[in-house]
Motif scaffolding. Sequence first.
Motif, PDB file in Angstrom:
ATOM      1  N   GLY A 127     -60.748  28.985   6.641  1.00 29.33           N
ATOM      2  CA  GLY A 127     -59.775  27.888   6.654  1.00 29.33           C
ATOM      3  C   GLY A 127     -58.811  27.974   7.804  1.00 29.33           C
ATOM      4  N   GLY A 128     -59.277  28.570   8.925  1.00 28.80           N
ATOM      5  CA  GLY A 128     -58.479  28.553  10.139  1.00 28.80           C
ATOM      6  C   GLY A 128     -58.742  27.271  10.910  1.00 28.80           C
ATOM      7  N   LEU A 129     -58.236  27.218  12.148  1.00 31.44           N
ATOM      8  CA  LEU A 129     -58.351  26.004  12.954  1.00 31.44           C
ATOM      9  C   LEU A 129     -59.809  25.609  13.164  1.00 31.44           C
ATOM     10  CD1 LEU A 129     -57.290  23.775  14.770  1.00 31.44           C
ATOM     11  CD2 LEU A 129     -57.186  25.429  16.637  1.00 31.44           C
ATOM     12  N   LEU A 130     -60.635  26.570  13.559  1.00 30.08           N
ATOM     13  CA  LEU A 130     -62.026  26.258  13.864  1.00 30.08           C
ATOM     14  C   LEU A 130     -62.767  25.769  12.621  1.00 30.08           C
ATOM     15  CD1 LEU A 130     -63.851  26.317  16.360  1.00 30.08           C
ATOM     16  CD2 LEU A 130     -64.694  28.535  15.594  1.00 30.08           C
ATOM     17  N   GLY A 131     -62.520  26.411  11.495  1.00 36.29           N
ATOM     18  CA  GLY A 131     -63.165  25.997  10.260  1.00 36.29           C
ATOM     19  C   GLY A 131     -62.773  24.594   9.850  1.00 36.29           C
ATOM     20  N   LEU A 132     -61.495  24.257  10.009  1.00 39.34           N
ATOM     21  CA  LEU A 132     -61.033  22.915   9.635  1.00 39.34           C
ATOM     22  C   LEU A 132     -61.586  21.858  10.581  1.00 39.34           C
ATOM     23  CD1 LEU A 132     -57.336  23.663   8.626  1.00 39.34           C
ATOM     24  CD2 LEU A 132     -59.344  23.448   7.151  1.00 39.34           C
ATOM     25  N   GLU A 133     -61.742  22.211  11.858  1.00 39.39           N
ATOM     26  CA  GLU A 133     -62.356  21.266  12.798  1.00 39.39           C
ATOM     27  C   GLU A 133     -63.815  21.017  12.418  1.00 39.39           C
ATOM     28  OE1 GLU A 133     -61.810  22.858  16.731  1.00 39.39           O
ATOM     29  OE2 GLU A 133     -60.011  21.671  17.048  1.00 39.39           O
ATOM     30  N   ALA A 134     -64.525  22.074  12.065  1.00 40.16           N
ATOM     31  CA  ALA A 134     -65.916  21.922  11.633  1.00 40.16           C
ATOM     32  C   ALA A 134     -65.987  21.073  10.366  1.00 40.16           C
ATOM     33  CB  ALA A 134     -66.547  23.292  11.390  1.00 40.16           C
ATOM     34  N   ALA A 135     -65.083  21.335   9.438  1.00 38.61           N
ATOM     35  CA  ALA A 135     -65.076  20.591   8.177  1.00 38.61           C
ATOM     36  C   ALA A 135     -64.800  19.109   8.412  1.00 38.61           C
ATOM     37  CB  ALA A 135     -64.027  21.178   7.232  1.00 38.61           C
ATOM     38  N   ARG A 136     -63.834  18.808   9.289  1.00 38.03           N
ATOM     39  CA  ARG A 136     -63.519  17.408   9.586  1.00 38.03           C
ATOM     40  C   ARG A 136     -64.721  16.713  10.228  1.00 38.03           C
ATOM     41  NH1 ARG A 136     -60.871  13.455   7.640  1.00 38.03           N
ATOM     42  NH2 ARG A 136     -62.898  12.519   7.868  1.00 38.03           N
ATOM     43  N   GLY A 137     -65.388  17.424  11.117  1.00 35.60           N
ATOM     44  CA  GLY A 137     -66.558  16.861  11.773  1.00 35.60           C
ATOM     45  C   GLY A 137     -67.667  16.551  10.790  1.00 35.60           C
ATOM     46  N   LEU A 138     -67.966  17.493   9.918  1.00 28.83           N
ATOM     47  CA  LEU A 138     -69.043  17.302   8.945  1.00 28.83           C
ATOM     48  C   LEU A 138     -68.683  16.223   7.934  1.00 28.83           C
ATOM     49  CD1 LEU A 138     -69.921  21.068   8.431  1.00 28.83           C
ATOM     50  CD2 LEU A 138     -71.330  19.364   9.604  1.00 28.83           C
ATOM     51  N   LEU A 139     -67.406  16.122   7.610  1.00 29.27           N
ATOM     52  CA  LEU A 139     -66.945  15.070   6.701  1.00 29.27           C
ATOM     53  C   LEU A 139     -67.194  13.700   7.337  1.00 29.27           C
ATOM     54  CD1 LEU A 139     -65.458  15.094   3.908  1.00 29.27           C
ATOM     55  CD2 LEU A 139     -63.354  14.688   5.179  1.00 29.27           C
ATOM     56  N   ASN A 140     -66.874  13.581   8.624  1.00 30.37           N
ATOM     57  CA  ASN A 140     -67.094  12.315   9.325  1.00 30.37           C
ATOM     58  C   ASN A 140     -68.575  11.975   9.450  1.00 30.37           C
ATOM     59  OD1 ASN A 140     -64.384  12.099   9.626  1.00 30.37           O
ATOM     60  ND2 ASN A 140     -64.355  12.094  11.842  1.00 30.37           N
ATOM     61  N   LEU A 141     -69.420  13.011   9.424  1.00 33.75           N
ATOM     62  CA  LEU A 141     -70.862  12.787   9.522  1.00 33.75           C
ATOM     63  C   LEU A 141     -71.484  12.471   8.155  1.00 33.75           C
ATOM     64  CD1 LEU A 141     -71.745  15.629  12.047  1.00 33.75           C
ATOM     65  CD2 LEU A 141     -71.875  13.172  12.464  1.00 33.75           C
ATOM     66  N   GLY A 142     -70.631  12.324   7.137  1.00 37.06           N
ATOM     67  CA  GLY A 142     -71.108  11.884   5.829  1.00 37.06           C
ATOM     68  C   GLY A 142     -71.423  12.986   4.852  1.00 37.06           C
ATOM     69  N   MET A 143     -71.058  14.231   5.166  1.00 33.50           N
ATOM     70  CA  MET A 143     -71.372  15.333   4.262  1.00 33.50           C
ATOM     71  C   MET A 143     -70.236  15.561   3.259  1.00 33.50           C
ATOM     72  SD  MET A 143     -73.390  18.127   6.621  1.00 33.50           S
ATOM     73  CE  MET A 143     -74.371  18.724   5.224  1.00 33.50           C
TER      74      MET A 143
END
Length: 804
Positions: A153-169
Amino acid sequence: MQKKKLVLIGNGMAGVRAIEEVLKVSNEAFEITIFGSEPHPNYNRILLSKVLQGDTNVEDITLNDWNWYQENNITLYTGETVTSIDSVKKEVATNSGRVESYDELILATGSLPFILPIPGSDKKGVTAFRDIKDTDEMLQASQQYKKAAVIGGGLLGLEAARGLLNLGMDVSVIHLAPYLMERQLDPTAGKLLQNELEKQGMKFLLEKQTAEIVGDERVEGLSFKDGTFLEADLVVMAVGIKPNVQLAKEAGLNVNRGIVVDDYMQTDIPNIYAVGECAEHRGMVYGLVAPLYEQGKALAKAICGAEKVPYEGSVLSTQLKVSGVEVFSAGDFTEDEEKKAIKVFDEQDGIYKKLVLRGNQIIGAVLFGDSSDGNRLFSMIQKQEDVSDVAKVSILQPSGGNAGESLVASMSADDIICGCNGVTKGTIVEAIQKQGCSSVDEIKACTSASRSCGGCKPLVAEVLQHTLGADFDAAAQKEAICGCTTLSRDEVVEEIKAKGLSHTREVMNVLGWNNEEGCSKCRPALNYYLGMVNPTGYVDERESRFVNERMHANIQKDGTYSVVPRMYGGVTNAEDLRKIADVVDKYEIPLVKVTGGQRLDLFGVKKEDLPSVWEELDMPSGYAYGKSLRTVKTCVGEQFCRFGTQDSMGVGIALEKKFEGLWTPHKVKMAVSACPRSCAESGIKDIGFIGIDGGWEIYVGGNGGTHLRGGDLLYKVKTDEELMDITGAYLQYYRETANYLERTSAWIERMGLSHIQSVLDDAQTRRELNMRMDEALSTYRDPWKEIVESKKTKKELFETVVTS
């Protein structure tokens, strides 16, 4: 005088920045060779999360393109890894068998993502988030699977999570700590961030420790040490990084956590330096770009034999946006008996500010929701400023309590404006006063301010306005199309029209380009502008296009290509499906994938097979590779759906056939839904159509990419003819006024919806725009068919092609 040989191992941000600093000190001292393990020129790793959305490509985040290496006489070997260093012979050897000698050697091997040593971490579907390859793997997974787990849940993890969320996951973030980003935020700010991200759709499992990654060959879920379980098809590990020091260890260098260096970035072996995330200085290893750039300056002075300026370590600060939420932290922001905090919390507006003081000295700060004072506070921390004569709480108010005063007016010359590149207000003012810089883009070229994350652009503009005063021209705050020129997009287009320019080299020559060959950013842009201005007279320059557009297929990471044949409106038939199946069998194409735009994508086609595949498919190109109309997605409409009010398939097919092959500033996607249920996702497309009783609603500027944006209602129309008329005029106005590589979502925010509506409201203007659109469409020729029928083009493209 013979040049010394300088070898850089690592083609990342820190290493190449050190080379840039070397060139500033002495551009004739060295014969420079760079080895990079990735197949790309130097790119901005900070912006990888944008690539994850599919909204940006590698070219868009490139810091130094292929031409830069050539212009500076640098030999670059990409996709080649140095495997050994012989410090006695002064040689390095690579995995390709190449041996290169050196006089001076710089190690910038960066860091490696930390993969948790737990059972199942080697399964398919487990990835880090560190480079383009990882990003590609996540993009592909998002097209096939729906449940993602991000560990960290650091910066990189949250960026990955936001990206995957936008991709519909469906995304869950697993974090060992009790709150998010504990290295950059305090508990209050961490919890506030969690609340905001939960509203956006993220799920969080805090204080959870993963015990095992479960599944057969591919991941199926995570089991935790408390006995609970989470289903997952994709696991992204973002739990930290570790310095990449194996090469240095094997070479006999002094290695602790990182490669141990002195204040000039020298290792314990003569003529070998280290910089960046692999280097350890005074017991510290840094991961942010600002310290790494400071290290590069010290290294450059030392290696060039200039007056040495020691690197003495860095006070860390972080100013960024996490999923649209502003956060900032700097220094030591933890409280104890000796360190006391001042806090301001505006719960209604979601703004939290905290200062930490030791006595009368500010030593740390955390800001959430409003980070505008971050640079000022960071400067105070760096200077160890004594605030004994100041009302402490006023420090947290805008401009130190004087809301009428400009922020930059209250800053001193040595206050940092651009944290990434360490550019002070004084440096920017000097560039304005002594070098005549008058725009943000010129400041960027002169000083590198705003070159990395770009977050400081508004502050740079404010320094310009404050320094120039009455001479500041807000309208003149243009952005040059690239570093080869100071001319903006509008100026270039006007010059092309006025002077009747007809070739990219002619434009560069007549308009005084700094680099007569141009670069990978301006050449495609000029090629587009020339074709847009004179569609029937201009001959497209294949060599000025990106590799995908040159090859009319999408290149994949293994060097093969993907092919997407046109299926108008997403509708197909048995004959076309049989042809596709036969081609897949004959050419042993390993993957056929249904795309989000309702098309079939054939992955793994060999370069030399492309013309034969196109010929046997005997279908038009789907332009899945182009800055052009990609697809028109449709629902089944009134013909089959009991909710449908309009013929969505018929309109979708008509739209796709009319605008087929249309080159645009960036990719354009459309969707047609027969009713407000919007099954074709019309609300997040560049242009979306939603059927209503008695007509259509037209939505524009939607984007499902990096910055998720719902479309704006442009018009309601009654007939299909009106729909086509408005669409043609809108698209042509976008073609004529957008910057190259500017998505419609960014364009509409820049131009303003009301302005665009006022243009299209005028019937005569619409007619003229549609006439120019029809002229552009008249030049369409299917590129696959043209190549199939041209022996010369087939030979040039598929026998001698250079894809770099």
